[in-house]
Design an enzyme around this catalytic site. Structure first.
Site, PDB file in Angstrom:
ATOM      1  N   ALA A 107     -19.398  -4.190  61.810  1.00 23.79           N
ATOM      2  CA  ALA A 107     -18.608  -3.236  62.578  1.00 23.79           C
ATOM      3  C   ALA A 107     -17.540  -2.629  61.667  1.00 23.79           C
ATOM      4  O   ALA A 107     -17.174  -3.212  60.642  1.00 23.79           O
ATOM      5  CB  ALA A 107     -17.955  -3.959  63.746  1.00 23.79           C
ATOM      6  N   GLY A 149     -21.661  -7.694  62.108  1.00 21.36           N
ATOM      7  CA  GLY A 149     -22.578  -6.878  62.905  1.00 21.36           C
ATOM      8  C   GLY A 149     -23.821  -6.472  62.123  1.00 21.36           C
ATOM      9  O   GLY A 149     -24.867  -6.199  62.717  1.00 21.36           O
ATOM     10  N   GLU A 190     -26.036  -9.315  62.535  1.00 26.05           N
ATOM     11  CA  GLU A 190     -26.451  -9.356  63.949  1.00 26.05           C
ATOM     12  C   GLU A 190     -27.542  -8.330  64.236  1.00 26.05           C
ATOM     13  O   GLU A 190     -28.488  -8.598  64.979  1.00 26.05           O
ATOM     14  CB  GLU A 190     -25.236  -9.115  64.856  1.00 26.05           C
ATOM     15  CG  GLU A 190     -24.280 -10.290  64.824  1.00 26.05           C
ATOM     16  CD  GLU A 190     -22.995 -10.014  65.579  1.00 26.05           C
ATOM     17  OE1 GLU A 190     -22.268  -9.087  65.176  1.00 26.05           O
ATOM     18  OE2 GLU A 190     -22.742 -10.706  66.567  1.00 26.05           O
ATOM     19  N   GLU A 192     -16.786 -13.063  60.869  1.00 32.28           N
ATOM     20  CA  GLU A 192     -15.837 -12.602  61.892  1.00 32.28           C
ATOM     21  C   GLU A 192     -14.652 -13.535  62.078  1.00 32.28           C
ATOM     22  O   GLU A 192     -13.532 -13.098  62.347  1.00 32.28           O
ATOM     23  CB  GLU A 192     -16.555 -12.419  63.237  1.00 32.28           C
ATOM     24  CG  GLU A 192     -17.473 -11.189  63.310  1.00 32.28           C
ATOM     25  CD  GLU A 192     -18.892 -11.462  62.860  1.00 32.28           C
ATOM     26  OE1 GLU A 192     -19.111 -12.472  62.136  1.00 32.28           O
ATOM     27  OE2 GLU A 192     -19.795 -10.695  63.218  1.00 32.28           O
TER      28      GLU A 192
HETATM   29  C1  3H9 Z   1     -18.062  -7.292  63.042  1.00 32.09           C
HETATM   30  O1  3H9 Z   1     -19.043  -6.949  62.470  1.00 32.09           O
HETATM   31  C2  3H9 Z   1     -17.995  -7.569  64.513  1.00 32.09           C
HETATM   32  C3  3H9 Z   1     -19.337  -7.816  65.130  1.00 32.09           C
HETATM   33  O2  3H9 Z   1     -19.603  -9.196  65.209  1.00 32.09           O
HETATM   34  C4  3H9 Z   1     -19.348  -7.337  66.560  1.00 32.09           C
HETATM   35  C5  3H9 Z   1     -19.341  -5.922  66.796  1.00 32.09           C
HETATM   36  C6  3H9 Z   1     -19.537  -5.573  68.240  1.00 32.09           C
HETATM   37  N1  3H9 Z   1     -15.145  -1.961  58.110  1.00 32.09           N
HETATM   38  O3  3H9 Z   1     -13.973  -5.179  50.023  1.00 32.09           O
HETATM   39  P1  3H9 Z   1     -14.189  -3.954  49.247  1.00 32.09           P
HETATM   40  C7  3H9 Z   1     -14.003  -1.037  53.214  1.00 32.09           C
HETATM   41  S1  3H9 Z   1     -16.567  -7.455  62.238  1.00 32.09           S
HETATM   42  C8  3H9 Z   1     -14.369  -1.003  57.581  1.00 32.09           C
HETATM   43  O4  3H9 Z   1     -13.100  -3.488  48.361  1.00 32.09           O
HETATM   44  P2  3H9 Z   1     -16.310  -5.247  47.795  1.00 32.09           P
HETATM   45  C9  3H9 Z   1     -12.815  -1.707  52.549  1.00 32.09           C
HETATM   46  O5  3H9 Z   1     -11.668  -1.621  53.351  1.00 32.09           O
HETATM   47  C10 3H9 Z   1     -16.943  -7.023  60.577  1.00 32.09           C
HETATM   48  N2  3H9 Z   1     -14.134  -0.897  56.262  1.00 32.09           N
HETATM   49  O6  3H9 Z   1     -15.551  -4.003  48.413  1.00 32.09           O
HETATM   50  C11 3H9 Z   1     -12.704  -0.896  51.276  1.00 32.09           C
HETATM   51  O7  3H9 Z   1     -12.045   0.313  51.600  1.00 32.09           O
HETATM   52  P3  3H9 Z   1     -11.023   0.976  50.580  1.00 32.09           P
HETATM   53  C12 3H9 Z   1     -17.594  -8.134  59.866  1.00 32.09           C
HETATM   54  C13 3H9 Z   1     -14.722  -1.788  55.470  1.00 32.09           C
HETATM   55  O8  3H9 Z   1     -17.496  -4.693  47.128  1.00 32.09           O
HETATM   56  C14 3H9 Z   1     -14.153  -0.553  50.940  1.00 32.09           C
HETATM   57  O9  3H9 Z   1     -14.878  -0.734  52.160  1.00 32.09           O
HETATM   58  N3  3H9 Z   1     -17.748  -7.796  58.484  1.00 32.09           N
HETATM   59  C15 3H9 Z   1     -15.537  -2.804  55.971  1.00 32.09           C
HETATM   60  O10 3H9 Z   1     -15.350  -6.106  47.036  1.00 32.09           O
HETATM   61  C16 3H9 Z   1     -14.760  -1.460  49.896  1.00 32.09           C
HETATM   62  O11 3H9 Z   1     -14.546  -2.818  50.294  1.00 32.09           O
HETATM   63  C17 3H9 Z   1     -16.888  -8.193  57.531  1.00 32.09           C
HETATM   64  O12 3H9 Z   1     -15.956  -8.901  57.801  1.00 32.09           O
HETATM   65  C18 3H9 Z   1     -15.754  -2.860  57.359  1.00 32.09           C
HETATM   66  N4  3H9 Z   1     -16.547  -3.793  57.922  1.00 32.09           N
HETATM   67  O13 3H9 Z   1     -16.776  -6.129  49.040  1.00 32.09           O
HETATM   68  C19 3H9 Z   1     -17.170  -7.705  56.132  1.00 32.09           C
HETATM   69  N5  3H9 Z   1     -15.978  -3.558  54.936  1.00 32.09           N
HETATM   70  O14 3H9 Z   1     -11.822   1.320  49.374  1.00 32.09           O
HETATM   71  C20 3H9 Z   1     -15.948  -7.098  55.537  1.00 32.09           C
HETATM   72  C21 3H9 Z   1     -15.452  -3.010  53.820  1.00 32.09           C
HETATM   73  O15 3H9 Z   1     -10.468   2.121  51.337  1.00 32.09           O
HETATM   74  N6  3H9 Z   1     -16.164  -6.583  54.200  1.00 32.09           N
HETATM   75  N7  3H9 Z   1     -14.698  -1.950  54.136  1.00 32.09           N
HETATM   76  O16 3H9 Z   1      -9.984  -0.062  50.287  1.00 32.09           O
HETATM   77  C22 3H9 Z   1     -16.270  -7.352  53.100  1.00 32.09           C
HETATM   78  O17 3H9 Z   1     -16.263  -8.559  53.172  1.00 32.09           O
HETATM   79  C23 3H9 Z   1     -16.366  -6.656  51.788  1.00 32.09           C
HETATM   80  O18 3H9 Z   1     -15.882  -5.354  51.948  1.00 32.09           O
HETATM   81  C24 3H9 Z   1     -17.794  -6.565  51.177  1.00 32.09           C
HETATM   82  C25 3H9 Z   1     -17.746  -5.665  49.921  1.00 32.09           C
HETATM   83  C26 3H9 Z   1     -18.220  -7.960  50.793  1.00 32.09           C
HETATM   84  C27 3H9 Z   1     -18.741  -5.960  52.163  1.00 32.09           C
END
Ligand code: 3H9
Length: 699
Positions: free
Chosen positions: A62, A103, A106, A126
């Site tokens: 998400a 998500g 999921e 999450e």
């Molecule tokens: C969910 O899914 C809820 C569901 O269960 C239910 C739904 C109904 N959203 O970390 P990085 C941005 S909750 C928005 O530097 P990396 C991040 O802010 C979600 N933005 O890169 C950054 O922006 P900026 C569950 C996101 O390569 C840019 O992307 N998912 C999101 O070191 C690059 O990110 C998570 O918790 C997002 N979901 O790492 C995963 N993800 O450049 C969260 C990233 O402006 N994400 N951004 O600063 C991560 O763990 C890492 O970003 C990832 C990449 C490992 C994917």
């Protein structure tokens, strides 16, 4: 333009989800996927669908930025996509690369099949954002991976690699070589095999260990004290076992929504973005040149020098450790070796790896031998004349262009720059936290003259060292230690006024601090700050209240754990603090000498009195531009001082309470005690109804 595209490869429709950088499910994206799915359904030539992410192929779940905001009216959601996939007569093959998280996973779990490239990571992170998965993850994952494995993944939030995921039954195939081709070939195989194409929801979750919930619950009570999300994850997974699928989904959703609306989730989401914002430093960009740091030298083989040298060795960077005192050097090397041996024994690293790392540390006994190092870090005693002397020697010993850093925790690094005028651009502060090889925080002290190149180079180095770097301006104590002064001051005053060390520590650990301040002082050693207080005694304003509690403990030789006694006493060989009546008597005596009437002090007052000075000083630090943004201060306190992450850090916590309320309390305290003057920024924001989050000096 974010969205999704559909291409046909024979009988396989390939849907590519495209929303850079990580293909999050922002508003508009689920709608686009739904539209492409409908087209694939309507196309008789398509017999199966491959669902993949554009770019590096990740699906990060998400869109975290959309939480807490209303979802656009009428806009389809991820759950609508999941429902459509489960209704699809044509099998859908999720094709995973990079990170498929939250998500994203999921969505994959709702598909009929899942294939992934070998390096893919999958997880339900999450919980780290303060809520359980909300799109069926807690119901489908146990049905594919088994209850125990799903519970562990969902409660910890930690992702696992594709091979392990395949072993657990989450993935149907790990693909080496071209992923898209492999996925299409897999889809063709499934077309050839024909139905049934089973869905996760149709399976029964398998439980091997009936005690797993009770055991996990018990562990969480200890480890996740004060937090809701980990237990909420457990409740949802438990529902997968006790409720029919659709009821389980409804229960998960209700818990997800409850958690999403919590202060805990707001705090953790704030930290997620704070961790990313802290890397952005004005004047430093991708175009800023970075000097390679392939060798380093540390001057001073005390506790800090030794810890810092270990950080470099752990990162595979050759490092020289200098001390003119041969015995100190030997002690440091023996300490480093014994620590590595301990890690080998505990199975953290292999014996050969430990030897390689130890081999990267070269002892040297004179400053001249730092020549050739790309970076030299001075880590001698915290005394300005001594540091100045070292800098003078480094000026002649270091190569031109070497970066010179001071590991000072308080001192004016600009003064050290003046010692080496021809190297003005190359000098800064690198404030490591003890134990340096363990603590993630690194304050990078930007001097007035440090060049962007020097700053960019150490920020890149921090990443290699696995540190969270926070850039701070020059002032006494920088961000963290400057704030700490008010905290420790209030601890001593509270002791005099009637709270015991145990009461203070319990109030603060009850709040969520990793350790109480008295136990921390005993661990760090009371003598260090005592020495500093004695040296700074002439600077003290005699009209201001001063507590002699800590001084008196030190006069008795009570330096903390190392002497078996401090605020607490310690049995030989034990680190468990034991309350000591001798300390209570000493505190009562000091209080009586100052004419203080002691009283019972409640936990709430202790928390406010100890933590509001942090907020007040944090406001000054932000106002002066020492910190670029309030969230940087939060990162410092979470990573360096054990402030609970799930409260979002000091400044977020204050914003959450409301700055008018915080200001009101501080102003009231100021009426009774002369050291509580509200910071001008706090007063202004409180009057305007503003928050620290609105102040961004990096913008
Ligand atoms: C969910 O899914 C809820 C569901 O269960 C239910 C739904 C109904 N959203 O970390 P990085 C941005 S909750 C928005 O530097 P990396 C991040 O802010 C979600 N933005 O890169 C950054 O922006 P900026 C569950 C996101 O390569 C840019 O992307 N998912 C999101 O070191 C690059 O990110 C998570 O918790 C997002 N979901 O790492 C995963 N993800 O450049 C969260 C990233 O402006 N994400 N951004 O600063 C991560 O763990 C890492 O970003 C990832 C990449 C490992 C994917």
């Amino acid at each position: 333009m974010s969205g999704a595209s559909l291409e046909r490869e024979g009988a396989v429709g390939v849907i590519t989800i495209d929303n850079p950088p990580v293909n999050a499910m922002s508003p508009g994206v689920p709608g686009a996927i739904l539209a492409r799915l409908a087209e694939a359904q309507a196309d008789d030539a398509v017999a199966a669908v491959v669902l993949r992410g554009a770019g590096k192929g990740a699906l990060a779940g998400a869109d975290i930025r959309s939480f807490g905001k209303p979802w656009p009216e009428g806009e389809p959601t991820l759950r609508d996509v999941i429902a459509a996939i489960e209704r699809s007569a044509k099998p859908v093959v999720a094709t995973l690369a990079g990170y498929w998280l939250g998500g994203g996973l999921e969505l994959a779990l709702s598909c009929h099949y899942r294939v992934a490239s070998r390096k893919t990571q999958v997880g339900q992170p999450e919980v780290a954002l303060g809520f359980p998965p909300g799109a069926g993850g807690t119901q489908r994952l146990p049905r594919l991976a088994g209850v125990e494995a799903a519970l562990a993944m969902i409660v910890s939030g930690k992702p696992i690699g594709a091979p392990e995921a395949a072993e657990k039954g989450i993935l149907d195939r790990v693909i080496d070589g071209d992923l898209r081709e492999g996925a299409v070939a897999f889809a063709e195989e499934r077309i050839a095999a024909g139905p049934p194409h089973a869905l996760a929801r149709e399976r029964t979750p398998e439980l091997m260990d009936p005690d797993v919930f009770a055991a996990t619950r018990k562990r969480l009570e200890r480890r996740a004290r004060g937090q809701r999300a980990p237990a909420a994850c457990l409740e949802c997974v438990e529902a997968a076992l006790t409720l029919p699928f659709d009821e389980g989904i409804r229960k998960e959703r209700a818990i997800f929504e409850e958690c999403m609306a919590s202060a805990e989730s707001r705090a953790l989401r704030h930290v997620f973005f704070a961790e990313r914002a802290v890397r952005k430093v004005p004047g430093i960009g991708k175009e800023t040149p970075v000097r390679p740091i392939e060798s380093a030298a540390i001057v001073g083989a005390g506790t800090m020098g030794r810890g810092i040298a270990t950080c470099f060795a752990n990162a595979g960077i050759p490092v020289r450790l200098m001390d003119s005192d041969g015995q100190a050097l030997e002690r440091a090397l023996a300490g480093i070796r014994s620590e590595y041996e301990g890690r080998v024994k505990r199975g953290r690293i292999g014996a050969a790896d430990a030897e390689v790392r130890i081999g990267l540390i070269e002892p040297i006994d004179t400053l001249e031998k730092v020549a050739g190092a790309d970076l030299v870090i001075e880590a001698v005693f915290e005394e300005m004349p001594l540091k100045e002397e070292v800098f003078r020697a480094l000026d002649s010993a270091c190569d031109a262009g070497a970066i010179i850093a001071s590991n000072t925790s308080y001192l004016d690094v600009n003064r050290l720059v003046d010692i080496v005028p021809s190297r003005r651009g190359d000098v800064l502060g690198l404030h490591f936290f003890s134990p340096a090889q363990v603590m993630r925080l690194l304050e990078v002290i930007r001097t007035d003259s440090a060049s962007p190149e020097t700053l960019a180079s150490v920020l890149a180095l921090a990443k290699r060292l696995g540190k969270t770097a926070v850039v701070a301006g020059v002032c006494h104590g920088f961000i963290g230690n400057r704030m700490l002064e008010g905290y420790t001051r209030e601890v001593r005053f509270l002791l005099e006024e009637g709270a015991s060390p145990v009461e203070i520590d319990s109030a603060l650990t009850g709040f969520g601090m990793a350790m109480g301040p008295c136990a921390v002082a005993d661990l760090a050693g009371l003598d260090v700050s005592w020495r500093k207080r004695k040296a700074d005694a002439h600077l003290r304003d005699p009209s201001k209240r001063y507590s002699a509690v800590a001084d008196r403990l030190c006069e008795l030789g009570r330096f903390g754990q190392k002497t078996g006694a401090g605020y607490y006493r310690y049995e030989p060989g034990s680190r468990t603090p034991v309350p000591d009546p001798e300390v209570d008597a000493l505190i009562a005596e000091v209080a009586a000498e100052s004419g203080i009437n002691r009283r019972t002090i409640g936990a709430d007052e202790i928390v406010e009195r100890c933590l509001y000075p942090l907020v007040n000083e944090g406001a000054r630090i932000l106002d002066e531009g020492i910190a670029l943004r309030a969230s940087d201060i939060d990162i410092v306190w979470i990573n360096g001082y054990g402030f609970p992450r799930w409260r979002g850090g000091v400044m977020h916590w204050a914003d959450e309470i409301g700055l008018a309320a915080v200001h009101g309390t501080i102003a009231r305290l100021d009426e009774n005690q002369d050291h509580w003057e509200p910071a001008p920024l706090l007063s202004r924001l409180a009057a305007e109804g503003g928050s620290f989050a609105d102040v961004d000096r990096a913008a």
